[in-house]
Structures are given as structure tokens and as C-alpha cells.
Design an enzyme around this catalytic site. Structure first.
Site, PDB file in Angstrom:
ATOM      1  N   LYS A  76      -0.303  -0.696  -3.168  1.00 22.50           N
ATOM      2  CA  LYS A  76      -0.546   0.721  -2.878  1.00 22.50           C
ATOM      3  C   LYS A  76       0.798   1.448  -2.863  1.00 22.50           C
ATOM      4  CE  LYS A  76      -3.116   3.161   0.803  1.00 22.50           C
ATOM      5  NZ  LYS A  76      -4.007   2.919   1.969  1.00 22.50           N
ATOM      6  N   SER A 152      -8.331   4.700   1.752  1.00 21.49           N
ATOM      7  CA  SER A 152      -7.369   5.370   0.899  1.00 21.49           C
ATOM      8  C   SER A 152      -6.745   4.446  -0.149  1.00 21.49           C
ATOM      9  CB  SER A 152      -6.249   5.978   1.743  1.00 21.49           C
ATOM     10  OG  SER A 152      -5.554   4.985   2.459  1.00 21.49           O
ATOM     11  N   SER A 176      -9.036   1.635   5.439  1.00 25.85           N
ATOM     12  CA  SER A 176      -8.586   1.803   4.047  1.00 25.85           C
ATOM     13  C   SER A 176      -8.426   0.513   3.260  1.00 25.85           C
ATOM     14  CB  SER A 176      -7.289   2.605   4.006  1.00 25.85           C
ATOM     15  OG  SER A 176      -7.536   3.947   4.368  1.00 25.85           O
TER      16      SER A 176
END
Lengths: 462, 62
Positions: A76, A152, A176
Site C-alpha cells: 500500500k 482503504s 482496511s
């Protein structure tokens, strides 16, 4: 790159293939699939090939490159990657200088032979459950590209489900890791709070932030976790506690484990498929008892308020000086968070400690607890509201209604992917363990995987 | 808390001034919606009984 990490590492270590060949294959697959999925925001091809050559050179001279030899992975884009700016999904961070050093977990994985191939799309500043991003476009669900990947860590879910990499790293403040795992049909491990080092990652809510992997098998989840575990003084929340390896526990089975299913709050406000998935997992695990935790809505509310306020505190200067550069959905929540009374946040933190003690008492009679991961399968990209129990709710904050109360008190969770007959999209179930007992949750996940109750195919092979 | 007694616009104006934040007209409604949602959510949180000596968990230990 549809092979798992364990198989790739075995083939590289036995020199049946080379790390360079594996890396080139991963880079080619990313080049082919990423334009349609929006998973990657940066591909570190040069670095990856250099690293692969190093792994191959080590093998040629008899040096063991480690248990993840030649395994491509991605992170990420809130993880520092030396030489590129840490975007955290934002436009504003594009003005930051490139990171000088890799995040601690990137370094640990590469020390085990893994090969970083890039940084992944995410919801801005991690305040998101959809995988949409106003600046980079949405990361799409590889099983149905007009649907959300979940946030996310949307790019992480998208990249692994599409077979671009066998595993990816995520953060999880309120869900997330588990929301993208649920929507993209992956295994996700959110370890105990304080378990994995957050050093050199861009924070969101430091008192709630966790890091962990998503993968397509329990074995790969364990391999990745095992390479990353252990105390790190560079993260003030990192616990000085033994972190046993998970891989040796995978085949320990579930004999003797007392498993309950969460009712009450966790058995309402969702579509039938969420409960069907829990029922299927409970049956496969022999879980017969229903457990009702008290005051879950208050606990979720406390997590919600802490997130708004701490998130706003982190971004206060940016809200003042760069408000036009935020994703509007994130900016509005953060601005509201800046106005929340301190007394509410102090109360929420008191509730947190108190509620934790009450929930831990339920683990005297149960080793594991089951709950839905999300209230529905992946919504369509752009969908703003959903109807749950006849009530219209906003999608963005409410995809995490079942994950938020669990991470609030730091409990470890393995999220497992369930497919029902004829469905093109999966949905996840949370296997929740007491603090520091990731081993129990992964044993149950492995049992389900062997029983065929859960699976994480590469998209197109479902 | 009585929802009727809450005037989000007044609060936004006062807090924006207090915190030196700009709230543009085109996103005022968004901020307002989030404040109203937070106030609803806070009801359960504030009603949760905690003793005066209850310890907060700002640096949480699982």
C-alpha cells in the site's frame, strides 16, 4: 503470477526457476492487467530486477536467500519505499521528498528473500472503505471490475486477487485489511495491535493503526507474517512479546478449540449473504454457540470518534493550508473531526479500556469468535448509499461496521473468503482470536481451506 | 443529547473561526452531515458508564 508465495519460493530455492524469471513474469502481468484495474501507483521494476539478480547470485554461490526467495510482493502506498514519495493515497504528499529508507516491514520481507515490485493504490490517507481514490482513480475488483475493491487497502486487494503478486501489505485502522479481503475474496491477517512494526509508514490514527498482509492462501499469509514478526523499537507501539511463527501451526487442526458465533450487533444490519457466509463457516468449524457481546454500538462509536478526532489532528495544518487538494469525501470528515470536543475523545478512550476487559472475559469460554467481515458483497464503484435492514446508509463509513469494533480493542483476526454457488463476488468472515493468538485464528482458517469451505482463486479462475 | 438543540451551522462558523479553518460553501453541507452523524454516534459513547478513576487507553495495549 498465479502461483502462491510458497510454491514460488520452493521453485526458486530449488533453482527450478530463477528469481529474475519470476520477477519478469510479475512485471509483465502488472503491465498487462494494471491499466484496467488501477492497483499500482508505482512499479519499482529496476529495483525489483536488481534484487532478483541478487537472490539468484546468492543461490548460485550457496547462500540461502531466505524463505521468501524470489517472491514478488507490493505494498500500500503509505509504506515508505526508498526513492519514491510516500503518497498515502493523497495529492498533497506528492510534494514530499522521496523516502530515504524502506518501511521496516519491507526491509524484513526483503531480508527473507522477497522482492518488492511496487506501491499500491489506496483511499486517501486511509480514511476509506471503498478503494476509490479521487486522484489516482479507483482500484477495481478483479472479479467484477465495475465493483469496489474495498478500502482503504484497495490496491492491495486488487493486485493479489488479480494474480499480479501472491501477497501484499496493507494497513488496518478500522477494517482496511479485512474489508478489501472480504470484497476481493482473499485471506487477510490483521494481527494483534502492537504485533507488527509500523516504522516508516504514513500514519492515520496511531492508537488504532495496524499493518498486515493479504494473500490467496493461509500458507502464504503465514509465510509473510513469519518474515515480518518481532519487536521493533522504532515503533513506539511495538510490543516486546514473543511472536511465534505461524507456519508450523498451520496443520495443528481445530480439535479442542471452542468456537462461537457473534450474535446481536453482528447478526443485524447486513444483507443475507453476510450471515449465510458466517453460517457456512460456523458449520465447517463445528461452532454451535452464539455469543452476544455487550455495548458493541458504543464501542464502534468510540472507534469512530477517535478516528475522526485523531485523524483531524494529524492533518490539521494540511486542512488549513491545502484544503482544496484533499479528496472531498476525506476532507469533509476530517474537518468535522477537527471540531469534535476533546471530552468525547477522552470518554471514548476510557470506554475502550473498559470494553476490552469485558470482551476478553468472553475468551474464557471461547477460543475463537466468528463474525461477518462486511455487511454485503462489493458494491458498484460510485455507489454512495446501501440499504441494510430497510435503512438507507452511506457506503463509505458503513462497510466497516463489523470490523471497526474488533480492531478498536486490537484483537487479531484472520478474514476468510466465502463463495456461494453461482456468485461472481465473494464475501468474508472474520475469525477473531484473543490478543497475541494469531495462531488459533490461522489454524481455523487453514481447516476451512482444507475443507473447501473457503478459497481465494485468482480472478478469472473462480 | 437533544438533536433539536444542535445547530450545526452555528458550530461550524464558531469552530472554523476558533481553529482558523476555511469552510467553503461547496463543502459546508458535507462537514455538517459528518458532524451530525458524529453527534448521533456520540450518544451511545457518552451513555456508556465509566467510573471517575477509569483509565483511558491512548496508547493501547492489547
Amino acid at each position: 503470477m498465479t502461483q502462491g508465495a510458497a510454491q514460488i519460493a520452493a521453485d526458486v530455492r530449488s533453482q527450478a526457476t530463477s528469481a529474475r524469471a519470476v520477477t519478469e513474469e510479475a512485471l509483465a502481468r502488472i503491465a498487462r492487467l494494471n491499466p484496467g484495474l488501477g492497483a499500482f501507483t508505482a512499479v519499482t521494476a529496476e529495483r525489483a530486477l536488481a534484487r532478483a539478480d541478487r537472490v539468484d547470485a546468492d543461490l548460485a554461490t550457496g547462500i540461502d536467500p531466505g524463505p521468501l526467495a524470489g517472491v514478488p510482493f507490493a505494498v500500500k502506498n503509505l509504506f515508505d519505499v526508498a526513492g519514491i514519495a510516500t503518497l498515502a493515497g493523497s495529492r498533497i504528499n506528492r510534494d514530499l521528498p522521496p523516502a530515504r529508507q524502506d518501511a521496516a516491514l519491507v526491509s524484513r520481507l526483503e531480508a527473507a528473500g522477497a522482492i518488492l515490485v511496487g506501491a499500491l493504490n489506496m483511499g486517501e490517507y486511509a480514511y476509506d472503505f471503498t478503494g476509490e481514490n479521487a486522484h489516482d482513480g479507483p482500484s477495481r475488483n478483479p472479479h467484477a471490475p465495475d465493483h469496489m475493491s474495498g478500502g482503504s487497502s484497495g490496491g492491495s486487494g486488487s493486485a493479489v486477487a488479480a494474480g499480479m503478486v501472491p501477497f501484499a501489505l496493507c494497513s488496518d485502522t478500522n477494517g482496511s485489511i479485512r474489508v478489501p479481503a472480504s470484497l476481493c475474496g482473499l485471506f487477510g491477517l490483521k494481527p494483534t495491535y502492537g504485533r507488527l512494526s509500523r516504522a516508516r509508514t504514513f500514519p492515520f490514527v496511531s492508537s488504532l493503526d495496524h499493518l498486515g498482509p493479504v494473500a490467496r492462501s493461509t500458507q502464504d499469509l503465514a509465510l509473510a507474517y513469519d518474515a515480518m514478526r518481532g519487536h521493533d523499537a522504532a515503533d513506539p507501539a511495538s510490543a516486546e512479546i514473543d511472536a511465534p511463527a505461524l507456519a508450523p501451526e498451520l496443520e495443528s487442526g481445530i480439535a479442542g478449540l471452542r468456537i462461537g458465533t457473534l450474535g446481536g450487533y453482528f447478526a443485524s444490519s447486513a444483507r443475507p449473504e453476510a450471515f449465510e457466509a458466517v453460517t457456512r463457516v460456523a458449520a465447517a468449524l463445528g461452532a454451535r454457540q452464539t455469543v452476544e457481546l455487550p455495548d458493541v454500538a458504543a464501542a464502534r462509536g468510540a472507534a469512530y470518534l477517535i478516528t475522526m478526532a485523531e485523524g483531524a489532528a494529524l492533518h490539521m495544518d494540511r486542512l488549513r493550508e491545502r484544503h482544496a487538494d484533499f479528496d472531498p469525501d476525506v476532507r469533509d470528515r476530517l474537518l468535522a473531526g477537527a471540531m469534535i470536543p476533546g471530552a468525547w475523545v477522552a470518554k471514548a478512550q476510557k470506554l475502550r479500556r473498559h470494553w476490552r476487559e469485558r470482551v476478553l472475559s468472553y475468551f474464557e469460554k471461547h477460543d475463537l469468535l466468528l463474525a461477518p467481515a462486511t455487511p454485503c458483497r462489493a458494491p458498484r464503484i460510485g455507489e454512495r448509499t446501501m440499504v441494510l435492514d430497510g435503512k438507507e446508509m452511506a457506503v463509505r463509513p458503513n462497510l466497516g461496521i463489523f470490523t471497526q469494533p474488533i480492531s478498536f480493542i486490537g484483537l487479531p483476526v484472520v478474514c476468510v473468503p466465502v463463495w456461494t454457488q453461482g456468485e461472481t463476488l465473494p464475501i468474508g468472515v472474520q475469525i477473531i482470536a484473543p490478543p497475541w493468538r494469531e495462531d488459533l485464528a490461522i489454524r481455523a482458517a487453514r481447516h476451512l481451506e482444507l475443507a473447501g469451505a473457503v478459497r481465494a482463486p485468482v480472478a478469472g479462475e473462480a | 443529547m437533544d438533536p433539536e438543540k444542535f445547530d450545526a451551522d452555528t458550530m461550524i462558523d464558531a469552530m472554523a473561526s476558533f481553529l482558523d479553518l476555511t469552510i467553503e460553501a461547496d463543502y459546508r453541507e458535507g462537514v455538517k452531515a459528518h458532524l451530525e452523524a458524529a453527534r448521533v454516534i456520540a450518544v451511545d459513547v457518552l451513555a456508556y458508564p465509566t467510573d471517575d478513576d477509569a483509565e483511558p487507553a491512548p496508547v493501547y495495549r492489547a
